[in-house]
Design a protein around this motif. Structure first.
Motif, PDB file in Angstrom:
ATOM      1  N   VAL A 170       4.878  80.355   7.856  1.00 59.45           N
ATOM      2  CA  VAL A 170       4.842  79.085   7.135  1.00 59.45           C
ATOM      3  C   VAL A 170       5.250  77.984   8.110  1.00 59.45           C
ATOM      4  CG1 VAL A 170       5.727  77.734   5.202  1.00 59.45           C
ATOM      5  CG2 VAL A 170       5.480  80.213   4.965  1.00 59.45           C
ATOM      6  N   LEU A 171       4.375  76.984   8.271  1.00 52.22           N
ATOM      7  CA  LEU A 171       4.671  75.824   9.094  1.00 52.22           C
ATOM      8  C   LEU A 171       5.090  74.662   8.191  1.00 52.22           C
ATOM      9  CD1 LEU A 171       1.632  75.804  11.566  1.00 52.22           C
ATOM     10  CD2 LEU A 171       3.952  76.596  12.036  1.00 52.22           C
ATOM     11  N   LEU A 172       6.192  74.008   8.517  1.00 52.69           N
ATOM     12  CA  LEU A 172       6.638  72.828   7.801  1.00 52.69           C
ATOM     13  C   LEU A 172       6.406  71.627   8.709  1.00 52.69           C
ATOM     14  CD1 LEU A 172      10.064  74.176   6.432  1.00 52.69           C
ATOM     15  CD2 LEU A 172       7.768  74.556   5.544  1.00 52.69           C
ATOM     16  N   LEU A 173       5.478  70.752   8.334  1.00 50.63           N
ATOM     17  CA  LEU A 173       5.101  69.617   9.173  1.00 50.63           C
ATOM     18  C   LEU A 173       5.572  68.322   8.533  1.00 50.63           C
ATOM     19  CD1 LEU A 173       1.452  70.557  10.238  1.00 50.63           C
ATOM     20  CD2 LEU A 173       3.608  71.164  11.321  1.00 50.63           C
ATOM     21  N   ASP A 174       6.355  67.542   9.277  1.00 55.49           N
ATOM     22  CA  ASP A 174       6.928  66.296   8.787  1.00 55.49           C
ATOM     23  C   ASP A 174       6.165  65.117   9.377  1.00 55.49           C
ATOM     24  OD1 ASP A 174       8.560  64.341   7.765  1.00 55.49           O
ATOM     25  OD2 ASP A 174      10.202  64.682   9.155  1.00 55.49           O
ATOM     26  N   GLU A 175       5.363  64.418   8.550  1.00 54.26           N
ATOM     27  CA  GLU A 175       4.583  63.256   8.980  1.00 54.26           C
ATOM     28  C   GLU A 175       3.851  63.539  10.293  1.00 54.26           C
ATOM     29  OE1 GLU A 175       4.126  60.478   7.317  1.00 54.26           O
ATOM     30  OE2 GLU A 175       5.672  60.620   5.760  1.00 54.26           O
ATOM     31  N   SER A 206       4.197  64.021   3.798  1.00 55.97           N
ATOM     32  CA  SER A 206       3.511  62.799   4.204  1.00 55.97           C
ATOM     33  C   SER A 206       3.584  61.782   3.078  1.00 55.97           C
ATOM     34  CB  SER A 206       2.039  63.099   4.543  1.00 55.97           C
ATOM     35  OG  SER A 206       1.339  61.904   4.820  1.00 55.97           O
ATOM     36  N   HIS A 207       3.547  60.505   3.461  1.00 56.29           N
ATOM     37  CA  HIS A 207       3.459  59.433   2.476  1.00 56.29           C
ATOM     38  C   HIS A 207       2.055  58.843   2.431  1.00 56.29           C
ATOM     39  CE1 HIS A 207       7.729  59.259   1.523  1.00 56.29           C
ATOM     40  NE2 HIS A 207       7.996  59.355   2.805  1.00 56.29           N
ATOM     41  N   ARG A 208       1.116  59.459   3.128  1.00 52.77           N
ATOM     42  CA  ARG A 208      -0.257  58.949   3.184  1.00 52.77           C
ATOM     43  C   ARG A 208      -1.140  59.762   2.238  1.00 52.77           C
ATOM     44  NH1 ARG A 208      -1.223  57.817   9.676  1.00 52.77           N
ATOM     45  NH2 ARG A 208       0.475  56.325   9.920  1.00 52.77           N
ATOM     46  N   ARG A 426       7.041  53.680   8.979  1.00 51.19           N
ATOM     47  CA  ARG A 426       6.695  55.077   9.243  1.00 51.19           C
ATOM     48  C   ARG A 426       7.633  56.016   8.472  1.00 51.19           C
ATOM     49  NH1 ARG A 426       7.385  58.134  15.089  1.00 51.19           N
ATOM     50  NH2 ARG A 426       6.528  60.139  14.470  1.00 51.19           N
ATOM     51  N   GLY A 427       7.053  56.887   7.674  1.00 52.13           N
ATOM     52  CA  GLY A 427       7.821  57.918   6.990  1.00 52.13           C
ATOM     53  C   GLY A 427       8.673  57.418   5.840  1.00 52.13           C
ATOM     54  N   VAL A 428       8.349  56.239   5.281  1.00 49.52           N
ATOM     55  CA  VAL A 428       9.135  55.753   4.151  1.00 49.52           C
ATOM     56  C   VAL A 428       8.263  55.701   2.904  1.00 49.52           C
ATOM     57  CG1 VAL A 428      10.625  54.418   5.679  1.00 49.52           C
ATOM     58  CG2 VAL A 428       8.707  53.279   4.562  1.00 49.52           C
TER      59      VAL A 428
END
Length: 498
Positions: A170-175, A206-208, A426-428
């Motif tokens: 399992v990969l956890l990708l942050d933004e 992600s916030h996108r 970014r990231g908010v």
């Protein structure tokens, strides 16, 4: 609106690879997680959504083993004593060692003891196999290259390869796409889809919404430490419903008509000259920078004194200026908010108050705290609706979005002549973005010249008066006026995704 159904899978092979049930976590008197749930199937791309402070980062750290949970359970492949290597996290700030080679960085997890002898042949064999899963071309040509010589997206691929080499399922990708071009983003998405076909799952933070819908199958939404949507199928839920579940109604972006049209007094006039570009910007204007990092960073580093002898030149009120260092720029009235709040922004070991007044201390050449600073700090917290236990708390006790507001709070009073912003949103989350846009407009209305780099075209269009576009090679490709600003034009001028 009824909660959409879970994505249905029938075969035993598609059982949950990761289950986090009823996770609870407190830091002192602050309850961050209050029974959060997360279930990920094998080979699934799963979006974890929520506003800043919802508990996403804490949940990720608990799942990856960085934090212990106070309650609940975590199982991998049905086992409550999971393999520590089964989960790997790739954060926004990549954890690679730039002076080591690509192969050495990938092989690091295999070195159990610090003084263990490194087998070069084994190192290259393991690294080549892991990197080939991600990018065969990179595996063939770059194993002996220092990581510092790679592009940002290539470094990201190396980090993913390192995770896979340790046996991560399992990969956890942050933004993960924050600074990638359109083609780089597409390559990353293709890699994640290919890994999913091989049974490797991805948790995407992600916030996108555009990239979430392009990539993910299902989402979990956290709000106030609880899972308010648990495995909601993205094909059955609207963006509006997701935003409402997060507790943030409405769009982050203001309508284009609401962009800054201030008649602020022309207290400051700056001229920027660089390869192929020469323009003047006055008080009250918001000048955008669009494109991959190579172009905007050259302008920014010149303006803040980080690159005194670069290709760009700046004139302030008719006087050519060169800053020997960032402190000189601050004293000349130039404020700066870094896009890398962990390395260049937040002072992690100092209280929130010190973070807020740091710029004022530099400008006044002061080290000792003054008696009036506490009032200044509390006013900043109240003005920006910053949720913190006190001005004496450490920044790590608040969310990433709140930390971003702390960086902006440094420049509330006095407002600088020029405010340089590097990816401030970014990231908010949506709510924090709205607040940041309002702060930018308020600064311009107070007579500040705002120079703002963003990789989100929609916000540049909504807020900026003009935008300098840079192509993928970092060269300025033109200046777009307000009437020319649209996503198609910016995409063509920069080569980046709209």
């Amino acid at each position: 609106m009824p909660v959409p159904s879970e994505v249905q899978r029938e075969t035993k092979a598609d059982a949950f690879v990761l289950e986090a049930k009823g996770i609870e976590k407190s830091f002192g008197a602050t309850h961050v997680l209050r029974g959060a749930n997360l279930r990920i199937r094998r080979g699934e791309i799963h979006a974890l959504l929520g506003g800043n402070g919802a508990g996403k980062s804490t949940l990720i750290r608990i799942i990856s083993g960085s934090h212990h949970h106070d309650g609940g359970s975590i199982s991998i492949d049905g086992r409550l004593d999971p393999d520590a290597n089964a989960i790997a996290v790739v954060f926004q700030e990549l954890a690679l060692l730039p002076h080591l080679s690509v192969a050495e960085n990938i092989y690091l997890p295999h070195r159990k003891r610090a003084l263990a002898r490194l087998s070069e042949a084994e190192c290259f064999e393991e690294a080549r196999a892991a990197l080939a899963l991600v990018d065969e071309g990179l595996a063939e040509r770059a194993l002996d290259w220092p990581v510092a010589s790679l592009d940002l997206h290539e470094r990201q691929f190396v980090e993913i390869a390192r995770a896979l080499s340790s046996g991560a399922r399992v990969l956890l990708l942050d933004e993960p796409t924050a600074n990638l071009t359109f083609s780089e983003t597409e390559r990353l998405f293709g890699i994640l889809r290919r890994l999913a076909q091989q049974g490797i799952s991805t948790l995407l933070v992600s916030h996108r919404m555009g990239e979430i819908r392009a990539l993910a199958d299902v989402c979990t939404v956290l709000r106030d430490g609880r899972s308010v949507l648990d495995r909601a199928a993205l094909s059955e839920i609207s963006d509006e419903a997701i935003v409402e579940a997060m507790g943030q109604k409405g769009s982050a972006l203001p309508p284009p008509a609401a962009r800054n049209t201030t008649n602020a007094p022309a207290r400051t006039q700056i001229a920027l000259r660089g390869p192929g570009i020469s323009l003047s910007v006055g008080s009250g204007e918001v000048l955008g920078l669009a494109g991959a990092p190579a172009g905007p960073s050259g302008v920014i580093e010149t303006m803040i004194g980080a690159r005194p002898s670069g290709a760009w030149h700046i004139t302030i009120d008719g006087v050519d200026v060169t800053f020997a260092n960032p402190a000189d720029a601050v004293r000349a009235g130039i404020g700066y908010v870094s896009g890398d709040r962990a390395e260049k922004g937040i002072l992690a070991t100092l209280p929130i108050l010190d973070n807020i007044v740091a710029a004022a201390r530099v400008a006044r050449r002061r080290i000792v705290a003054s008696s009036s600073e506490a009032a200044v700090g509390q006013t900043a917290l109240d003005t920006l609706s910053i949720k913190a236990s006190s001005i004496d708390a450490l920044p790590q006790t608040v969310s990433g979005g709140t930390q971003q507001k702390l960086l902006l709070a440094r420049w509330l009073a006095p407002v600088p002549k020029i405010l340089v912003l590097e990816e401030p949103t970014r990231g908010v989350d949506i709510g924090t973005k709205r607040e940041i846009y309002a702060m930018i407009r308020d600064a311009a209305a107070a007579g500040c010249v705002v120079v703002w780099w963003s990789t989100e075209f929609t916000e540049l269009i909504a807020v900026c008066d003009r935008v300098i576009a840079f192509d993928l090679g970092g060269q300025a490709s033109g200046v777009l006026g307000r009437d020319e600003l649209d996503e198609v034009s910016l995409s063509r001028a920069t080569g980046m995704a709209a």
